[in-house]
Design a protein around this motif. Structure first.
Motif, PDB file in Angstrom:
ATOM      1  N   ARG A 163      61.492 100.277  49.783  1.00  0.00           N
ATOM      2  CA  ARG A 163      60.849 101.319  50.597  1.00  0.00           C
ATOM      3  C   ARG A 163      61.920 102.303  51.086  1.00  0.00           C
ATOM      4  N   PRO A 164      62.511 103.052  50.192  1.00  0.00           N
ATOM      5  CA  PRO A 164      63.619 103.935  50.567  1.00  0.00           C
ATOM      6  C   PRO A 164      63.229 105.000  51.577  1.00  0.00           C
ATOM      7  N   GLU A 165      61.947 105.347  51.638  1.00  0.00           N
ATOM      8  CA  GLU A 165      61.523 106.365  52.599  1.00  0.00           C
ATOM      9  C   GLU A 165      61.633 105.888  54.047  1.00  0.00           C
ATOM     10  N   LEU A 166      61.696 104.577  54.240  1.00  0.00           N
ATOM     11  CA  LEU A 166      61.807 104.008  55.586  1.00  0.00           C
ATOM     12  C   LEU A 166      63.217 103.515  55.898  1.00  0.00           C
ATOM     13  N   THR A 167      64.084 103.543  54.924  1.00  0.00           N
ATOM     14  CA  THR A 167      65.353 102.828  55.004  1.00  0.00           C
ATOM     15  C   THR A 167      66.539 103.787  55.000  1.00  0.00           C
ATOM     16  N   ALA A 168      67.494 103.516  55.866  1.00  0.00           N
ATOM     17  CA  ALA A 168      68.713 104.321  55.916  1.00  0.00           C
ATOM     18  C   ALA A 168      69.571 104.053  54.685  1.00  0.00           C
TER      19      ALA A 168
END
Length: 301
Positions: free
Chosen positions: A146-151
């Protein structure tokens, strides 16, 4: 070998998780390590939260930061879409169960009007207690699916390492993650800091093909301790961990009978929401107990 009690999210079964009052009381109860979770806000601040979106179980909206804030309500929004100021309006001191038999809502002491703390505030608190005997276990919340939520994992790791170093805690801390990219970067940045390879059945696929020797893969990824979900722990896993020269810290164990089985298998640490229960088990088994940290006193007293 010392066998350790690790307070999970402070002590989620006793006090609100990932909060300053909860962490304070857990230190005063006595644990070998405080485990806590961090994520990155929209304005690049490190805050304590287990979830990458604002949880409706642990957080409640109180007001918008400013009239007409388009992000309000904040519950349900991604942590990385909100600023620290917005997140600080949330009340994180009362657990809101999704169902009436939520075990933590039944045992957790509510602390209304508690705010979401930064990692820096936690480090300041631990230093104010002069709690050198308590290791900080900082879990970096990261989900590669979930790269959209992850730094960015490298930036995230660097920020956490810098914050620990700034407060003089890098040598008495551990970095934890299910995202093993973080462990590899942490090994390069802070080779002397412990690194816990978290693992559960639901996230095994994050690491590609691990083969049949998970501990060896964890060591190759940069882990210095294997930290599996308790349902994964058996004699075979423990033997593999020993061959890989990794200690095993098992999570999350709240039943003393299960904890006894884990101790019999030879784990080095038990992560628990109820460190009070584990302290009783440690007494029964004659294991060395962690010392409670003395309560803070007002200045001048």
């Amino acid at each position: 070998m010392r066998v350790e009690i690790h307070g999970h999210r402070g002590a989620r079964g006793l006090w609100p998780e990932n909060t300053l009052p909860g962490l304070s009381r857990t230190m005063e109860l006595g644990v070998h390590a405080l485990e806590l979770d961090v994520a990155l806000t929209a304005d690049r601040r490190l805050v304590l939260t287990h979830d990458l979106t604002v949880s409706a179980v642990t957080s409640a909206d109180t007001r918008p930061l400013s009239p007409g804030d388009p992000h309000y309500p904040y519950v349900g929004k991604p942590i990385n879409s909100l600023t620290l100021a917005q997140l600080r309006t949330l009340d994180v001191g009362v657990r809101l169960p999704r169902h009436p038999d939520d075990p933590f809502a039944l045992t957790q002491v509510p602390m209304p009007e508690t705010r979401m703390p930064t990692l820096g505030a936690v480090l300041g608190l631990v230093n104010a207690y002069d709690a050198e005997g308590v290791r900080l276990h900082v879990e970096l919340k990261s989900d590669p699916t979930r790269p959209e939520l992850t730094a960015d994992p490298d930036l995230f790791t660097e920020m956490v390492v810098d914050e620990l170093d700034r407060h003089g805690r890098l040598d008495n801390a551990a970095l934890l993650s299910f995202d093993w990219r973080i462990l590899g970067h942490a090994a390069r940045l802070a080779p002397g800091t412990r690194r816990f390879a978290l693992i559960e059945r639901d996230t095994l696929h994050w690491h590609g093909c691990l083969g049949d020797d998970i501990p060896a893969a964890a060591r190759e990824a940069g882990g210095t301790t294997l930290s599996p979900e308790h349902v994964m722990v058996d004699e075979r896993l423990m033997a593999q961990a020993k061959a890989a020269e990794l200690d095993v810290a098992v999570w999350t164990v709240n039943d003393v009978t299960m904890a006894g089985r884990m101790l019999d298998l030879g784990v080095a640490g038990i992560v628990t929401d109820y460190p009070d229960r584990m302290r009783e088990l440690w007494r029964e088994r004659g294991l060395a107990l962690p010392d409670p940290v003395g309560p803070l006193r007002p200045v001048g007293v």
